[in-house]
Scaffold this active site. Structure first.
Site, PDB file in Angstrom:
ATOM      1  N   ALA A   1       1.460   8.898   6.418  1.00 21.73           N
ATOM      2  CA  ALA A   1       1.877   9.921   7.376  1.00 21.73           C
ATOM      3  C   ALA A   1       1.468  11.333   6.978  1.00 21.73           C
ATOM      4  O   ALA A   1       1.581  12.248   7.790  1.00 21.73           O
ATOM      5  CB  ALA A   1       3.406   9.868   7.541  1.00 21.73           C
TER       6      ALA A   1
ATOM      7  N   PHE B   1       7.464  -0.219   9.637  1.00 19.95           N
ATOM      8  CA  PHE B   1       6.126   0.284   9.922  1.00 19.95           C
ATOM      9  C   PHE B   1       5.699   1.200   8.784  1.00 19.95           C
ATOM     10  O   PHE B   1       6.379   2.173   8.472  1.00 19.95           O
ATOM     11  CB  PHE B   1       6.162   1.039  11.255  1.00 19.95           C
ATOM     12  CG  PHE B   1       4.909   1.779  11.597  1.00 19.95           C
ATOM     13  CD1 PHE B   1       3.729   1.100  11.845  1.00 19.95           C
ATOM     14  CD2 PHE B   1       4.917   3.158  11.694  1.00 19.95           C
ATOM     15  CE1 PHE B   1       2.566   1.786  12.178  1.00 19.95           C
ATOM     16  CE2 PHE B   1       3.771   3.864  12.032  1.00 19.95           C
ATOM     17  CZ  PHE B   1       2.596   3.168  12.274  1.00 19.95           C
TER      18      PHE B   1
ATOM     19  N   GLU C   1       5.744  13.699   2.639  1.00 20.71           N
ATOM     20  CA  GLU C   1       4.634  13.103   3.383  1.00 20.71           C
ATOM     21  C   GLU C   1       4.889  13.083   4.886  1.00 20.71           C
ATOM     22  O   GLU C   1       3.961  13.207   5.680  1.00 20.71           O
ATOM     23  CB  GLU C   1       4.388  11.678   2.883  1.00 20.71           C
ATOM     24  CG  GLU C   1       3.870  11.622   1.463  1.00 20.71           C
ATOM     25  CD  GLU C   1       4.151  10.329   0.732  1.00 20.71           C
ATOM     26  OE1 GLU C   1       3.786  10.241  -0.447  1.00 20.71           O
ATOM     27  OE2 GLU C   1       4.738   9.403   1.328  1.00 20.71           O
TER      28      GLU C   1
ATOM     29  N   HIS D   1      10.063   2.452   1.263  1.00 20.40           N
ATOM     30  CA  HIS D   1       9.836   3.551   2.204  1.00 20.40           C
ATOM     31  C   HIS D   1      10.945   3.618   3.247  1.00 20.40           C
ATOM     32  O   HIS D   1      11.398   2.586   3.739  1.00 20.40           O
ATOM     33  CB  HIS D   1       8.515   3.350   2.963  1.00 20.40           C
ATOM     34  CG  HIS D   1       7.314   3.472   2.105  1.00 20.40           C
ATOM     35  ND1 HIS D   1       6.761   4.680   1.757  1.00 20.40           N
ATOM     36  CD2 HIS D   1       6.554   2.530   1.501  1.00 20.40           C
ATOM     37  CE1 HIS D   1       5.719   4.471   0.982  1.00 20.40           C
ATOM     38  NE2 HIS D   1       5.573   3.176   0.809  1.00 20.40           N
ATOM     39  N   PRO D   2      11.320   4.826   3.627  1.00 19.76           N
ATOM     40  CA  PRO D   2      12.203   4.958   4.784  1.00 19.76           C
ATOM     41  C   PRO D   2      11.390   4.775   6.063  1.00 19.76           C
ATOM     42  O   PRO D   2      10.167   4.922   6.056  1.00 19.76           O
ATOM     43  CB  PRO D   2      12.720   6.395   4.679  1.00 19.76           C
ATOM     44  CG  PRO D   2      11.636   7.120   3.954  1.00 19.76           C
ATOM     45  CD  PRO D   2      11.003   6.118   3.021  1.00 19.76           C
TER      46      PRO D   2
END
Length: 175
Positions: A129, A125, A95, A73-74
């Site tokens: 989202a 984190f 997302e 994930h970014p």
């Protein structure tokens, strides 16, 4: 949501060889162990079975496999990740679309919150989202900074599980 027993994507995926099946679902989670484990449990009669199996495979994985998924994930508000497929990055962008704030103060607060989170927990984190505003995500991030390392690992894993469910449904054309 009621799912159709005859999902064309699922039917086709059930017929792939295990390696191809794992490659195809990998962007939905980012963990090779999860993708291999899910592909090994085929065939699935319906979407509900696939989603349930996904949860079981995810819950049984060791922490390094979870970390591999997290690394795909970014950071919230960014578009690059340590290890992600182009399809996974595209999913993340979709997302996070509601979380992309034009307010400099919110963007800076998210960037600083991400930095503090990584410093405390040693990973980015992770939050589901989808549909959440930047302000909502920032409030969640700030609240989770109070977690212990063990509690936060479980929370991150739960967020990843939710993300995976959304991505599987999107991949299957269910939403």
């Amino acid at each position: 949501m009621t799912t159709s027993p005859a999902n064309a994507v699922l039917t086709r995926w059930n017929l792939l060889d295990p390696a191809a099946a794992a490659r195809e679902v990998l962007p939905c989670c980012g963990s090779r162990a999860w993708a291999d484990g899910l592909a090994a449990q085929r065939p699935f009669a319906d979407v509900g079975q696939l989603l349930s199996a996904s949860d079981r495979v995810w819950a049984a994985l060791p922490e390094p496999a979870w970390q591999e998924a997290f690394d795909s994930h970014p950071r919230i508000g960014q578009q690059h990740a340590r290890a992600a497929t182009a399809e996974s990055l595209s999913m993340s962008s979709h997302e996070q679309s509601a979380a992309m704030s034009n307010e400099d103060a919110t963007r800076l607060a998210l960037a600083e919150g991400n930095r503090q989170y990584e410093e405390k927990f040693g990973r980015i984190f992770i939050v589901c989202a989808s549909g959440r505003s930047a302000a909502e995500i920032l409030a969640i991030l700030n609240a989770r900074m109070n977690n212990t390392a063990a509690a936060e690992l479980l929370e991150a894993a739960e967020q990843q599980r939710q993300i995976t469910q959304l991505r599987l449904r999107r991949w299957l054309g269910e939403n």
